[in-house]
Design an enzyme around this catalytic site. Structure first.
Site, PDB file in Angstrom:
ATOM      1  N   CYS A 293      16.027 -20.503 -16.595  1.00  0.00           N
ATOM      2  CA  CYS A 293      17.445 -20.761 -16.322  1.00  0.00           C
ATOM      3  C   CYS A 293      17.947 -19.828 -15.246  1.00  0.00           C
ATOM      4  O   CYS A 293      18.637 -18.837 -15.540  1.00  0.00           O
ATOM      5  CB  CYS A 293      18.251 -20.580 -17.593  1.00  0.00           C
ATOM      6  SG  CYS A 293      18.052 -21.995 -18.619  1.00  0.00           S
TER       7      CYS A 293
ATOM      8  N   TYR B 215      10.576 -10.456  -4.131  1.00  0.00           N
ATOM      9  CA  TYR B 215      10.270 -10.039  -2.744  1.00  0.00           C
ATOM     10  C   TYR B 215      10.248 -11.208  -1.762  1.00  0.00           C
ATOM     11  O   TYR B 215       9.762 -11.050  -0.650  1.00  0.00           O
ATOM     12  CB  TYR B 215       8.887  -9.378  -2.662  1.00  0.00           C
ATOM     13  CG  TYR B 215       8.534  -8.393  -3.729  1.00  0.00           C
ATOM     14  CD1 TYR B 215       9.189  -7.165  -3.820  1.00  0.00           C
ATOM     15  CD2 TYR B 215       7.514  -8.654  -4.637  1.00  0.00           C
ATOM     16  CE1 TYR B 215       8.836  -6.243  -4.791  1.00  0.00           C
ATOM     17  CE2 TYR B 215       7.158  -7.738  -5.608  1.00  0.00           C
ATOM     18  CZ  TYR B 215       7.821  -6.539  -5.679  1.00  0.00           C
ATOM     19  OH  TYR B 215       7.461  -5.632  -6.638  1.00  0.00           O
TER      20      TYR B 215
HETATM   21  N1  LLP Z   1      -1.504   4.144  -5.689  1.00  0.00           N
HETATM   22  C1  LLP Z   1      -0.195   4.341  -5.895  1.00  0.00           C
HETATM   23  C2  LLP Z   1       0.290   5.686  -6.134  1.00  0.00           C
HETATM   24  C3  LLP Z   1       0.688   3.254  -5.889  1.00  0.00           C
HETATM   25  O1  LLP Z   1       1.982   3.471  -6.089  1.00  0.00           O
HETATM   26  C4  LLP Z   1       0.188   1.953  -5.669  1.00  0.00           C
HETATM   27  C5  LLP Z   1       1.087   0.789  -5.687  1.00  0.00           C
HETATM   28  C6  LLP Z   1      -1.188   1.793  -5.473  1.00  0.00           C
HETATM   29  C7  LLP Z   1      -2.006   2.911  -5.478  1.00  0.00           C
HETATM   30  C8  LLP Z   1      -1.826   0.436  -5.264  1.00  0.00           C
HETATM   31  O2  LLP Z   1      -1.406  -0.175  -4.106  1.00  0.00           O
HETATM   32  P1  LLP Z   1      -2.086  -1.551  -3.634  1.00  0.00           P
HETATM   33  O3  LLP Z   1      -3.516  -1.277  -3.263  1.00  0.00           O
HETATM   34  O4  LLP Z   1      -2.006  -2.492  -4.779  1.00  0.00           O
HETATM   35  O5  LLP Z   1      -1.272  -1.978  -2.490  1.00  0.00           O
HETATM   36  N2  LLP Z   1       4.896  -4.811  -7.270  1.00  0.00           N
HETATM   37  C9  LLP Z   1       4.665  -4.811  -5.847  1.00  0.00           C
HETATM   38  C10 LLP Z   1       3.654  -3.761  -5.458  1.00  0.00           C
HETATM   39  C11 LLP Z   1       4.049  -2.386  -5.872  1.00  0.00           C
HETATM   40  C12 LLP Z   1       3.000  -1.383  -5.510  1.00  0.00           C
HETATM   41  C13 LLP Z   1       3.269  -0.117  -6.195  1.00  0.00           C
HETATM   42  N3  LLP Z   1       2.309   0.908  -5.941  1.00  0.00           N
HETATM   43  C14 LLP Z   1       4.213  -6.209  -5.411  1.00  0.00           C
HETATM   44  O6  LLP Z   1       4.154  -7.095  -6.236  1.00  0.00           O
HETATM   45  O7  LLP Z   1       3.965  -6.424  -4.236  1.00  0.00           O
END
Ligand code: LLP
Length: 457
Positions: free
Chosen positions: A378, A350
């Protein structure tokens, strides 16, 4: 001696840890070196080696308590904060959030199993996912875990399951409210063009279909608009939209009493990030739901929210050891560390920015160098920082990267067959291992050489 203003000099917000770059227990020791949770980071690396993930218990608990407190303060109905375990899933994290009265959101059998092993009560677990397997649904149903129906495919299979068991099943449905927000497109989920959830325009149809099923009982609705969001307005709009959906569902005989607004509150990775406090976020959502309920004469539903990043991100740091330097005159100096995209895939995925410092000179006293910090994989793009300012450093020095508690360990890989770091929990000067370091030999565990190849060699 010149002392540059460092992010480590900033006042720590003890009430809303998502507004700090560093864990709330971060300090500089009398030796001028970095301490977290009362532990000398240098001493921890001597004992546990590097790279190392570290989680600060106090920051985790403060974050959980901020959500609980704000929900109790602003929402007159029942509420349940639910930890989105995709942010960082482990038996420890499940146990910690559960001890703070949280439920847990899981999206796979692995996360479900981890939650149950960590002691989260099954009635406080919700099961998400846009492509749940039959095996996963079976596991969830047998463990009495509430399923959030994401699409027609889910619905059809749940109907079949409940009919074959001749058993009522309580479900929630996820829909896309059509709310745009400013975040990276990969982590934006509430707009119409999303792989998750039913389109809002389809909900009346869906309510009619569910009311004709024999065993599916529609208990709740869910929407999640995205992640790392700094604006409050999208969540204000979401509350209103969701209450309207509850009202619509009544025409089809449903009595929805659970409203889950997902997660999404952003955190401060770098000095230019300015997320709202947990209190402000919860207040905005609670007030919009309360207003809409009053206006539409709807009873207050149980309010659920699913924070992930804002619970665990600023509690986490990653420590690396510096190895090679490569100076390209007139261009840049690369400094390579002993981890990289396998333990933190966010920069390469990202283009995420983080903050970092030297463990031996956290305030960057005499800072005068710009380095590009490269990982050891790598892949040319395996760069954790482009042009970061650090004090003089050399091979063997330690670098601390802040804000790595969320979506680092949980998205880590073994690219180049590099074992995952250990995770330590720090609190009050004590450190405990909560996840063991992988060894190269662990990575061979699932390899099989068929017999006929053994004979050949
Ligand atoms: N609930 C649902 C249905 C979700 O899909 C997510 C995150 C959350 C809660 C939690 O969201 P948060 O509070 O953490 O923003 N890998 C990405 C983030 C993907 C988030 C996916 N869903 C990153 O590293 O930024």
């Amino acid at each position: 001696m010149e002392e540059k203003q460092s992010f480590l000099n900033q006042k720590i917000d003890l009430e809303s840890p998502n507004r700090n770059i560093v864990p709330i227990t971060t300090s500089i020791g009398r030796d001028g070196k970095l301490f977290v949770g009362g532990c000398s980071i240098e001493e921890l690396v001597k004992k546990y080696d590097s790279p190392l993930y570290i989680l600060d218990e106090m920051t985790l608990r403060k974050s959980c308590r901020a959500y609980k407190k704000a929900l109790e303060k602003y929402y007159p109905g029942k509420s349940l904060p639910i930890y989105a375990s995709k942010a960082n899933s482990s038996i420890f994290m499940s146990n910690l959030v559960s001890s703070e009265g949280f439920g847990l959101d899981a999206v796979s059998e692995g996360e479900l199993l981890t939650a149950l092993k960590g002691g989260v009560p099954n009635e406080k677990i919700v099961f998400h996912g846009n492509n749940k397997s039959d095996k996963e649904i079976d596991f969830a149903v047998r463990n009495n875990i509430k399923i959030i129906v994401d699409n027609d495919h889910d619905l059809k299979r749940l109907e079949e399951f409940s009919n074959s068991l001749n058993q009522d099943l309580e479900i929630m449905i996820r829909f896309t409210p059509g709310i745009e927000c400013h975040t990276h497109e990969y982590i934006r989920t509430g707009s119409f063009d999303s792989k998750f959830g039913f389109g809002i325009e389809y909900l009346n149809n869906l309510f009619a279909i569910i009311s004709k099923t024999k065993h599916l009982k529609l208990k709740g609705i869910h929407a999640h608009i995205g992640s790392q969001i700094f604006e409050l307005d999208p969540h204000k709009d979401l509350g209103e939209i969701m209450v309207k959906v509850i009202l619509d569902s009544k025409k089809y005989g449903h009595s929805i009493n659970e409203l889950n607004v997902g997660g999404g509150l952003g955190i401060k990775y770098t000095e230019s990030d300015d997320p709202p406090t947990i209190d402000e976020w919860v207040k905005t959502i609670s007030f919009s739901i309360v207003d809409a309920c009053k206006k539409n004469k709807v009873d207050f539903p149980t309010l659920m929210c699913e924070p992930g990043r804002s619970i665990v991100s600023s509690a986490g740091i990653t420590i690396y050891k510096i190895g090679a330097f490569k100076q390209i005159p007139g261009i840049r100096t690369y400094l390579s560390v002993d981890g990289g995209m396998s333990d933190n895939p966010r920069p390469i995925t990202y283009q995420s920015n983080y903050s970092a410092c030297l463990v031996s000179n956290p305030l960057n006293i005499n800072s005068k160098n710009k380095y590009t910090i490269a990982g050891k994989h790598c892949e040319s793009g395996d760069v954790l920082f482009k042009e970061i300012e650090l004090a003089d450093c050399e091979t063997g020095d330690l670098i601390c990267v802040f804000g790595t508690g969320a979506y680092n360990n949980s998205m880590s890989s073994n690219y180049n067959r590099i074992p995952r770091p250990a995770t330590l929990l720090v609190n009050n000067g004590e450190a405990e291992i909560i996840q063991k370091r992988e060894r190269p030999s662990d990575l061979l565990k699932y390899d099989i050489l068929p017999d006929r190849f053994i004979k050949q060699n």
